[in-house]
Design a protein around this motif. Structure first.
Motif, PDB file in Angstrom:
ATOM      1  N   PRO A  40       0.828  -1.210   0.000  1.00 49.79           N
ATOM      2  CA  PRO A  40       0.000   0.000   0.000  1.00 49.79           C
ATOM      3  C   PRO A  40       0.861   1.259   0.000  1.00 49.79           C
ATOM      4  O   PRO A  40       1.774   1.393   0.805  1.00 49.79           O
ATOM      5  CB  PRO A  40      -0.803  -0.130   1.292  1.00 49.79           C
ATOM      6  N   GLY A  41       0.587   2.148  -0.936  1.00 48.85           N
ATOM      7  CA  GLY A  41       1.300   3.415  -1.006  1.00 48.85           C
ATOM      8  C   GLY A  41       2.688   3.350  -1.595  1.00 48.85           C
ATOM      9  O   GLY A  41       3.409   4.349  -1.605  1.00 48.85           O
ATOM     10  N   LYS A  42       3.068   2.172  -2.093  1.00 50.72           N
ATOM     11  CA  LYS A  42       4.414   2.020  -2.663  1.00 50.72           C
ATOM     12  C   LYS A  42       4.336   1.603  -4.119  1.00 50.72           C
ATOM     13  O   LYS A  42       3.297   1.143  -4.595  1.00 50.72           O
ATOM     14  CB  LYS A  42       5.206   0.989  -1.854  1.00 50.72           C
ATOM     15  N   GLU A  43       5.454   1.733  -4.797  1.00 52.90           N
ATOM     16  CA  GLU A  43       5.514   1.321  -6.198  1.00 52.90           C
ATOM     17  C   GLU A  43       5.614  -0.190  -6.308  1.00 52.90           C
ATOM     18  O   GLU A  43       6.011  -0.880  -5.367  1.00 52.90           O
ATOM     19  CB  GLU A  43       6.719   1.984  -6.877  1.00 52.90           C
ATOM     20  N   ARG A  44       5.266  -0.667  -7.475  1.00 50.71           N
ATOM     21  CA  ARG A  44       5.379  -2.096  -7.742  1.00 50.71           C
ATOM     22  C   ARG A  44       6.856  -2.487  -7.709  1.00 50.71           C
ATOM     23  O   ARG A  44       7.701  -1.819  -8.293  1.00 50.71           O
ATOM     24  CB  ARG A  44       4.761  -2.425  -9.094  1.00 50.71           C
ATOM     25  N   GLU A  45       7.151  -3.602  -7.054  1.00 52.89           N
ATOM     26  CA  GLU A  45       8.519  -4.036  -6.784  1.00 52.89           C
ATOM     27  C   GLU A  45       8.778  -5.387  -7.418  1.00 52.89           C
ATOM     28  O   GLU A  45       7.981  -6.320  -7.262  1.00 52.89           O
ATOM     29  CB  GLU A  45       8.712  -4.125  -5.266  1.00 52.89           C
ATOM     30  N   PHE A  46       9.897  -5.499  -8.117  1.00 52.19           N
ATOM     31  CA  PHE A  46      10.294  -6.769  -8.716  1.00 52.19           C
ATOM     32  C   PHE A  46      10.648  -7.781  -7.623  1.00 52.19           C
ATOM     33  O   PHE A  46      11.350  -7.441  -6.668  1.00 52.19           O
ATOM     34  CB  PHE A  46      11.495  -6.548  -9.628  1.00 52.19           C
ATOM     35  N   VAL A  47      10.193  -9.016  -7.811  1.00 54.30           N
ATOM     36  CA  VAL A  47      10.484 -10.078  -6.844  1.00 54.30           C
ATOM     37  C   VAL A  47      11.428 -11.108  -7.458  1.00 54.30           C
ATOM     38  O   VAL A  47      12.499 -11.390  -6.914  1.00 54.30           O
ATOM     39  CB  VAL A  47       9.196 -10.765  -6.366  1.00 54.30           C
ATOM     40  N   ALA A  48      11.019 -11.692  -8.578  1.00 55.80           N
ATOM     41  CA  ALA A  48      11.815 -12.763  -9.176  1.00 55.80           C
ATOM     42  C   ALA A  48      11.386 -12.989 -10.608  1.00 55.80           C
ATOM     43  O   ALA A  48      10.279 -12.618 -11.005  1.00 55.80           O
ATOM     44  CB  ALA A  48      11.644 -14.064  -8.378  1.00 55.80           C
ATOM     45  N   ALA A  49      12.281 -13.611 -11.379  1.00 55.81           N
ATOM     46  CA  ALA A  49      11.990 -13.958 -12.769  1.00 55.81           C
ATOM     47  C   ALA A  49      12.515 -15.346 -13.065  1.00 55.81           C
ATOM     48  O   ALA A  49      13.474 -15.809 -12.430  1.00 55.81           O
ATOM     49  CB  ALA A  49      12.619 -12.949 -13.723  1.00 55.81           C
ATOM     50  N   ILE A  50      11.881 -15.995 -14.039  1.00 49.70           N
ATOM     51  CA  ILE A  50      12.328 -17.322 -14.450  1.00 49.70           C
ATOM     52  C   ILE A  50      12.216 -17.429 -15.961  1.00 49.70           C
ATOM     53  O   ILE A  50      11.219 -17.046 -16.552  1.00 49.70           O
ATOM     54  CB  ILE A  50      11.518 -18.424 -13.732  1.00 49.70           C
ATOM     55  N   TRP A  51      13.287 -17.965 -16.562  1.00 49.59           N
ATOM     56  CA  TRP A  51      13.310 -18.163 -18.012  1.00 49.59           C
ATOM     57  C   TRP A  51      12.739 -19.521 -18.364  1.00 49.59           C
ATOM     58  O   TRP A  51      12.589 -20.401 -17.506  1.00 49.59           O
ATOM     59  CB  TRP A  51      14.761 -18.073 -18.495  1.00 49.59           C
ATOM     60  N   TRP A  52      12.488 -19.734 -19.639  1.00 46.93           N
ATOM     61  CA  TRP A  52      11.927 -21.012 -20.060  1.00 46.93           C
ATOM     62  C   TRP A  52      12.903 -22.154 -19.822  1.00 46.93           C
ATOM     63  O   TRP A  52      12.505 -23.306 -19.711  1.00 46.93           O
ATOM     64  CB  TRP A  52      11.520 -20.950 -21.535  1.00 46.93           C
ATOM     65  N   THR A  53      14.190 -21.815 -19.693  1.00 50.51           N
ATOM     66  CA  THR A  53      15.204 -22.825 -19.397  1.00 50.51           C
ATOM     67  C   THR A  53      15.279 -23.131 -17.910  1.00 50.51           C
ATOM     68  O   THR A  53      16.079 -23.952 -17.476  1.00 50.51           O
ATOM     69  CB  THR A  53      16.588 -22.323 -19.827  1.00 50.51           C
ATOM     70  N   ALA A  54      14.435 -22.449 -17.114  1.00 49.48           N
ATOM     71  CA  ALA A  54      14.385 -22.574 -15.659  1.00 49.48           C
ATOM     72  C   ALA A  54      15.473 -21.787 -14.949  1.00 49.48           C
ATOM     73  O   ALA A  54      15.612 -21.906 -13.728  1.00 49.48           O
ATOM     74  CB  ALA A  54      14.404 -24.024 -15.201  1.00 49.48           C
ATOM     75  N   GLY A  55      16.249 -21.005 -15.683  1.00 54.89           N
ATOM     76  CA  GLY A  55      17.145 -20.076 -15.022  1.00 54.89           C
ATOM     77  C   GLY A  55      16.339 -19.050 -14.257  1.00 54.89           C
ATOM     78  O   GLY A  55      15.245 -18.672 -14.676  1.00 54.89           O
ATOM     79  N   THR A  56      16.874 -18.601 -13.128  1.00 49.79           N
ATOM     80  CA  THR A  56      16.120 -17.691 -12.269  1.00 49.79           C
ATOM     81  C   THR A  56      16.950 -16.471 -11.872  1.00 49.79           C
ATOM     82  O   THR A  56      18.183 -16.497 -11.908  1.00 49.79           O
ATOM     83  CB  THR A  56      15.656 -18.400 -10.984  1.00 49.79           C
ATOM     84  N   TYR A  57      16.243 -15.429 -11.459  1.00 46.23           N
ATOM     85  CA  TYR A  57      16.895 -14.238 -10.936  1.00 46.23           C
ATOM     86  C   TYR A  57      15.982 -13.644  -9.885  1.00 46.23           C
ATOM     87  O   TYR A  57      14.768 -13.578 -10.073  1.00 46.23           O
ATOM     88  CB  TYR A  57      17.151 -13.218 -12.046  1.00 46.23           C
TER      89      TYR A  57
END
Length: 121
Positions: A40-57
């Motif tokens: 609430p009251g904050k900007e949208r924040e990146f949490v995590a990403a995953i590629w189709w190869t299952a690599g993650t960040y």
């Protein structure tokens, strides 16, 4: 591409939740998938990403407690959240994009509707 996020709820500090993002309309393995959150009251924040190869960040603050995974056969992406804290409270969104930079900076064309996570102290 349609995304449907689910799995949110009200939990106590230290508990776990697993969010799901069901994808329809396109084959999941063409996209990089991501999770974001917005308090609430904050900007949208990146949490995590995953590629189709299952690599993650992961965002640095999420490492060690959150795990992103995907099941291409089920066209679903998951976010396992352990050791939840009150500051994890917010609406969690999933997103899809073929370009990581667009995804990472919340410029994706495709978003789920969000699922509320509330962590009580």
């Amino acid at each position: 591409v349609q995304l449907q996020a689910s799995g949110g709820g009200l939990v106590q500090t230290g508990e776990s939740l697993r969010l799901s993002c069901a994808v329809s309309g396109r084959t999941l393995n063409r996209y990089i998938m991501g999770w974001f959150r917005q308090a609430p009251g904050k900007e949208r924040e990146f949490v995590a990403a995953i590629w189709w190869t299952a690599g993650t960040y992961y965002a640095d603050s999420m490492k060690g407690r959150f795990t992103i995974s995907r099941d291409n056969a089920k066209n679903t992406v998951y976010l396992q959240m352990n050791g939840l804290k009150p500051e994890d409270t917010g609406v969690y969104y999933c997103a899809a994009d073929m370009d990581y930079n667009d995804l990472r900076w919340a410029r994706s064309d495709y978003w789920g509707q969000g699922t509320q996570v509330t962590v009580s102290s």
